[in-house]
Design a protein around this motif. Sequence first.
Motif, mmCIF file in Angstrom:
data_model
loop_
_atom_site.group_PDB
_atom_site.id
_atom_site.type_symbol
_atom_site.label_atom_id
_atom_site.label_comp_id
_atom_site.label_asym_id
_atom_site.label_seq_id
_atom_site.Cartn_x
_atom_site.Cartn_y
_atom_site.Cartn_z
ATOM 1 N N HIS A 123 48.703 7.962 -35.925
ATOM 2 C CA HIS A 123 47.180 8.174 -35.923
ATOM 3 C C HIS A 123 46.899 9.747 -35.389
ATOM 4 O O HIS A 123 46.348 9.951 -34.126
ATOM 5 N N HIS A 124 47.310 10.568 -36.262
ATOM 6 C CA HIS A 124 46.774 11.973 -36.125
ATOM 7 C C HIS A 124 47.121 12.490 -34.753
ATOM 8 O O HIS A 124 48.108 12.221 -34.095
ATOM 9 N N TRP A 125 45.832 13.174 -34.075
ATOM 10 C CA TRP A 125 46.311 13.610 -32.878
ATOM 11 C C TRP A 125 46.298 12.834 -31.628
ATOM 12 O O TRP A 125 47.090 13.094 -30.559
#
Length: 182
Positions: A112-114
Amino acid sequence: MLRTSNRSILVIEDIDCSIQLPDRKGTAPAKFLESKSVRDPMFSLSGLLNFIDGLWSCCGDERIIIFTTNHKERLDPALLRPGRMDVHIHMSYLTVDGFETLAANYLNIHDHHWRFRKIKDLIKCNKVIPAEVAEELMKSDDVDVVLEGLVRFLKRKKMEDDETKDEVDDEVHEAKKAKIIS
């Protein structure tokens, strides 16, 4: 214990402190002797070992006994030997791999990305148990809300741990200073 049926799981939580087991010589720990409310004078370590070795193991099948403890060193070695406790699982603090497993199981996500990167960094510098993170992951059906809440939780936990560490460091420093003065 004898009333358990086939395909049973028997869990004895905190075996080192939830029941006071006299040792195999019949000598009870001091804490056991001081207690005025002895639950069952017929219950002993010897009886438990005989039960595990004999009656329970031969009367049916597919039975599992799970013992939990925070102090394995307090348990009688006879209870720990193979055949009585075949598998020992150390449950430690959450790792990055453990978090990924929890996220996949609870949120059905693998990245989930960053937020994953930030969460992983926080887990590396935190002592957090898997159950705490699992609780955070169950707070909402919205993945973004859950992960943002987890980031806040881990940051708050890190701040609390840092404050505790600072307090301990201050106490150690004061103790050393007092020792030098005296």
